[in-house]
Each structure stands twice: as structure tokens, then as C-alpha cells.
Design an enzyme around this catalytic site. Structure first.
Site, PDB file in Angstrom:
ATOM      1  N   LYS A  71     -17.223 -46.646  69.091  1.00  0.00           N
ATOM      2  CA  LYS A  71     -15.807 -46.463  68.777  1.00  0.00           C
ATOM      3  C   LYS A  71     -15.356 -47.525  67.776  1.00  0.00           C
ATOM      4  CE  LYS A  71     -11.490 -45.932  71.452  1.00  0.00           C
ATOM      5  NZ  LYS A  71     -10.902 -46.067  72.802  1.00  0.00           N
ATOM      6  N   SER A 146      -8.451 -41.791  73.915  1.00  0.00           N
ATOM      7  CA  SER A 146      -8.579 -42.206  72.533  1.00  0.00           C
ATOM      8  C   SER A 146     -10.016 -42.266  72.023  1.00  0.00           C
ATOM      9  CB  SER A 146      -7.931 -43.571  72.351  1.00  0.00           C
ATOM     10  OG  SER A 146      -8.606 -44.554  73.112  1.00  0.00           O
ATOM     11  N   SER A 170      -9.084 -43.181  78.471  1.00  0.00           N
ATOM     12  CA  SER A 170      -9.634 -43.036  77.114  1.00  0.00           C
ATOM     13  C   SER A 170     -11.143 -42.865  77.024  1.00  0.00           C
ATOM     14  CB  SER A 170      -9.212 -44.211  76.243  1.00  0.00           C
ATOM     15  OG  SER A 170      -7.918 -43.986  75.758  1.00  0.00           O
TER      16      SER A 170
END
Lengths: 474, 112
Positions: A71, A146, A170
Site C-alpha cells: 500500500k 482504504s 481498511s
């Protein structure tokens, strides 16, 4: 072209170790998947051109040089890190996050940086300043967020495994929407050092993978106390792969939240009931935990209040963490913040301001204590709690637009465990053949009990047909 | 860091005015346009409506939780960790404006 990109981490490591496959062939297939799919799905924001070269150095270590997607809120030397915000456009980190540093030491390769909601503010990946990621299972739908880019990279076989981070949902929610496995560890199990800070009392890095065993392997690599993150715990880190295959006989399972008004009669609730039957057939002792509007023994406090707690605590911490972006030492100035970041910084500033801190912030932290008390009592009675990860299937692109509470509502089933620092895993537990979309099972346990969460997840995964990488005839 | 500047009082619990929005924007150093003010005010009102639900729970005897795993007073050695130090080059590498090895910032004091 071959299909080595579809290998699980477990299989890739074994095959590389036994010289059944070569790194060259593995990278060729992963690169080919990226070239054919990345422009349509918008998953990678940056890629390491020298990934394969680095891979050769890792061949004798645990991870054998496999490509891992990370990420974009983890600092990586040599790869730009933006947290999907234009404020950090072009930022080249001068140091490495503890998580990526551990992955590299274990022979993993940071193959590329994945798209996310800007600053991890969201549950759709639509708030990214670099455009939304699309769900590889059905590109008309959102991947969740996310960590949507990392979950999508796994679902699209554009990496062998991935790393995400969770503040409340997330990791688990995008994993549910993309039909992959996502583990949110106990708060403090994995170091936050070098991760772009969002909600510091909540943030947890964790693995997003094809199988539960893959998640256990990665957790082994990234877990542990870190002198660069004072909130990491001295609690001993066991070998999470060891207890993985010991089954769930005698494990006390509580079914939670499916009597919530938003879930009654939904496919997600039905899938969890079926999952409970599977666990029972494997020897678990299964029981329903009734929902309650107030704190009461042997009932679970409604997640409705956790939405408010999370909203206040997280926005307060956001306003403080994002105060550092002044465009002077690095990054661009505060005119570059997107709408969602502006909303969160401003509301956090408000709820921490004089005259309002007691009313909002302290109140939220008190209710947080109620959730802790509730889980403490429940975990004297149950070993794990199960619920849907998300109230439903992945929503369509555009669903998060102009909804200031989109994420909070989509993540309501993770928020209670997040604000209390508990570990939880998402494993696929349902599939709609018409849309090719997945439902997820959220398995939560007491702090430091990742071992049990993984064990229950593994038993479920191995005895059902929902995992698309475990080939079984239905 | 806890913000201490006061915010104009808004009386109704879950309605936020554009005046309050302007003030918070100033405190948070977030540039917003007048077109954004109304939209932000409406969004905050919605969000605070959800947060107001917390009032239903009695917490008069409950201590707030700030740290969930019970760690206390975690301190590091009071020394320099040379592994973590940046060279001047590294420290300046991401700054937009530099001059003679310094970071250039906007002037905030009067010239005299």
C-alpha cells in the site's frame, strides 16, 4: 504466457525452494498480468523497475524473492510514496518503513505501491487523488478501501501477496469485497514506523493474501516489537504457521451482529449462519450473541455507537497527524488536500477545540472503554466472534461520492474491534455467480490471539469452496 | 497536539453554521472557498448527528481509554541513534525550495 502469477505465497515459496519454477518465469507472469490489467484497474501507482534484480538476492531467504504489493502509505526508499494524495506527489522517502524493511530482509521484493483512499481516508479507494481502483472481480464495482489497491492486486494476481493497513476496516473490508484474505493484527503487534500516520491509536499494518496460510507466513515476517514505534508490544510473537492446521474442535464461537436491523435477512447474514454451521460441523461450539443497545453481560453492544466513537477519535488524530504537512520540508502545501482530507482535518479540529473536547472527544473515549469492557466479558465466554465483514457485496463505482459517512457505515462491523485493538481476519464466505462478487466472514478474537483467528480462518477456508485459489469441485 | 483556540458557540447540537466552518478552516489552516463552506457545514451536521448518538449511553462513571493495550511510559534511551540520522542531502532532498544547504521558508516576521 504461464499462470505462475496465480500461485499462492505458500506454493510460490515451496516451488521456488524445490526449483520447480524459476524467478524469471514467476516475474514474467506477474509482469504480464500487470501489463494487461493495470491500466484498466488502476492498481499500481509505482513499480520497482529493478524488482527482479532484487529478487535474486532473496532466493535463499524465507520469501525466496517473491513480488509483494505494498500500500502506498508505507515509506519505501527508491519508490515514491504518496498515500494517494497530491500533497505528497513525487515524495521520495529518505528512510524505509519497518514493515517493508522486514519484508526485504526476509527475501521479499517490494514489487510496487498500490492505490488507496488518499491518506487512507475512506472505504472505496475512490478518494484517491490518482483515480479509483476497480474491483478485478467485476470492474463496474468498487474494490473497497482504504487498502483497495492491495486487495485488488491480490484478486487480480498482479502480485503473490500484499500488505495493507487498517484503521477500522481498511484491510478486512476491501479483502471482503475483492474475495481475498485480509488480517488486521492486534494494535501494536506490527510496527507503524514509516507508515503515513492516520489514526495513531488505531492504525495496524497487516497482510492481504490469497489464503489464510499466506497471511500467517507474512504475519510471521512483519510482527514484533520495534524500537521505532513505542506502541509496539513486548508480547511474544509465536510462529503463526505452527498452530494453523490444528482445527477448531472445542473452540467456542459466538455469532455476532446478524440480528442488527441492517443485516437481518441479508445474504451477508445468511452466509455467516452457514459459516457457523461449517465451524460447528468441524467441532466448534457455536452460539448466538444477542445484540444489545446498552452494556449487558452475554450480549454484544450494537456497532452503531462504534461509528460515533471511531468518527471522533479518528478525525481528532487525523487533524493532529496531518498538521505536519506544510509543504516546507517535503510535499506540497495545504491547498493540495482533497475534499475528504479537508473534511476530516476540520471536523477533528472542531471536536478537539476548546469547549467541545469534553463533549465529543472525551465522550468518545469513554464509550470506547465500554466496548473494551464488553469484549472482555464476551471473550471469557467465547474464543472467537464471527460476523459479516461488510453488510453486503461490493458497491458500484461512484457509491462513495458526496457521502461524508460512507466509510464509517460500510465499516460498522469492524469498528468495534478496531477501537478496542482486537485482531480479526476476513475470509471469503459467499459468492454471487451473476456478479462474480464475494461476501466476507470476519473472525475476531481477544488481543494477541491472531493464532486462533488464523486457525479458525484456515479451518473454514479448507472446508468450504469460497476461496478462488483453492481448487475444489463444488 | 490539543487545539485550545475557542470556536464560536453554536447552539443547536447537530447543526454547524458556515461561520463555525470558516473559523475551523482558519484553525486547521485549510484554505476553503465560500462555495465549499455550505457543503462542508451540511456534511459536518450529518456527521455530528451520528456522533450525537453517543449521548444515549451513560458514561458518567467510565474512564476514557487512550491506549488499548495497556502500555505505559515507554521511553527510549536518551542518546543519538546514528542509524536514523539524515545527511544534509537527504534532509533537503524533498524540500521544494532550498538555498545554500538551508530550507527556504516564507517570511513570518517583520523586516525591522
Amino acid at each position: 504466457m504461464g499462470t505462475l502469477n496465480t500461485l499462492t505465497l505458500t506454493d510460490a515459496i515451496r516451488k521456488l525452494h524445490n526449483n520447480e519454477i524459476t524467478l524469471d518465469a514467476l516475474y514474467a507472469d506477474v509482469n504480464s498480468a500487470v501489463s494487461s490489467k493495470n491500466s484498466a484497474l488502476n492498481i499500481y501507482l509505482a513499480q520497482d523497475k529493478y524488482a527482479e534484480k532484487s529478487a535474486e538476492k532473496g532466493t535463499l531467504s524465507l520469501l525466496r524473492g517473491v513480488p509483494i504489493a505494498v500500500k502506498d502509505n508505507f515509506l519505501t526508499v527508491g519508490l515514491p510514496t504518496t498515500a494517494s494524495s497530491k500533497v505528497l506527489d513525487g515524495f521520495m522517502p529518505p528512510y524505509e518503513s519497518t514493515v517493508t524493511s522486514k519484508l526485504k530482509k526476509a527475501g521479499g521484493v517490494i514489487f510496487g505501491k498500490t492505490n488507496m483512499d488518499a491518506w487512507a481516508h475512506g472505504s472505496s479507494t475512490e478518494t484517491s487523488d490518482y483515480g479509483p481502483t476497480k474491483n478485478p472481480r467485476n470492474p463496474e464495482h468498487l474494490p473497497g478501501g482504504s487498502s483497495g489497491g492491495s486487495a485488488a492486486a491480490v484478486a487480480a494476481d498482479m502480485c503473490i501477496a500484499a500488505i495493507g493497513s487498517e484503521t477500522a476496516g481498511s484491510i478486512r473490508q476491501p479483502s471482503a469485497w475483492c474475495g481475498v484474505v485480509g488480517l488486521k493484527p492486534t494494535y501494536g503487534r506490527v510496527s507503524r514506523a514509516g507508515v503515513v500516520a492516520m489514526g495513531s491509536s488505531l492504525d495496524c499494518p497487516g497482510p492481504i493474501t490469497k489464503t489464510v496460510e499466506d497471511a500467517a507466513i507474512l504475519l510471521n515476517v512483519i510482527a514484533g516489537q520495534d524500537k521505532y514505534d513505542a506502541t509496539t508490544s513486548p508480547v511474544q510473537v509465536p510462529d503463526f504457521t505452527k498452530m494453523l492446521k490444528t482445527g477448531v474442535k472445542g473452540v467456542r464461537v459466538g455469532i455476532a451482529y446478524i440480528d442488527h436491523e441492517k443485516l437481518v435477512g441479508t445474504p451477508a447474514a445468511k452466509a455467516v449462519e452457514q459459516a457457523a454451521e461449517v465451524l460447528q460441523s468441524l467441532g466448534a461450539i457455536v452460539d448466538r450473541v444477542p445484540l444489545s443497545q446498552t452494556l449487558k453481560d452475554n450480549t454484544i453492544l450494537t456497532p452503531d455507537y462504534a461509528i460515533g466513537v471511531y468518527t471522533v477519535v479518528q478525525r481528532g488524530e487525523v487533524s493532529s497527524n496531518l498538521a505536519r504537512y506544510d509543504g516546507i520540508r517535503y510535499g506540497h502545501d495545504r491547498t493540495h488536500f482533497g475534499d475528504e482530507a479537508k473534511r476530516r482535518i476540520m471536523l477533528g479540529t472542531f471536536t478537539l477545540s476548546k469547549g467541545y473536547a469534553d463533549k465529543y472527544y472525551v465522550k468518545a473515549q469513554q464509550v470506547r472503554s465500554l466496548y473494551i469492557q464488553n469484549f472482555r466479558q464476551l471473550f471469557s465466554r467465547y474464543d472467537v466472534l464471527i460476523s459479516p465483514t461488510s453488510p453486503g457485496y461490493a458497491l458500484k463505482l461512484g457509491a462513495s461520492k458526496d457521502n461524508p459517512m460512507f466509510g464509517e457505515l460500510e465499516d460498522m462491523l469492524e469498528e468495534p474491534s478496531s477501537i478496542t485493538g482486537l485482531p480479526g481476519i476476513n475470509v471469503p464466505c459467499g459468492h454471487d455467480k451473476k456478479t462474480n462478487l464475494y461476501l466476507g466472514l470476519n473472525i475476531v478474537s481477544a488481543q494477541w490471539n491472531e493464532g486462533l483467528v488464523l486457525r479458525a480462518g484456515y479451518a473454514f477456508e479448507q472446508n468450504t469452496y469460497w476461496n478462488s485459489w483453492l481448487k475444489k469441485d463444488k | 497536539m490539543k487545539k485550545t483556540s475557542s470556536v464560536p458557540v453554536h447552539t443547536k447540537t447537530s447543526v454547524m453554521s458556515t461561520a463555525v466552518v470558516q473559523h475551523i478552516a482558519k484553525l486547521a489552516n485549510i484554505p476553503i472557498t465560500s462555495a465549499e463552506e455550505k457543503k462542508l457545514a451540511d456534511g459536518f451536521t450529518t456527521t455530528l448527528g451520528v456522533v450525537d448518538q453517543l449521548k444515549k449511553l451513560d458514561t458518567s462513571t467510565v474512564e476514557p481509554t487512550h491506549q488499548v493495550t495497556g502500555l505505559q511510559n515507554v521511553l527510549r534511551d536518551d542518546g543519538i541513534d546514528r542509524d536514523r540520522m539524515f545527511t544534509q542531502e537527504q534532509a533537503l532532498a524533498n524540500a521544494l525550495h532550498t538555498h545554500n544547504g538551508y530550507i527556504v521558508v516564507e517570511q513570518i516576521l517583520d523586516q525591522e
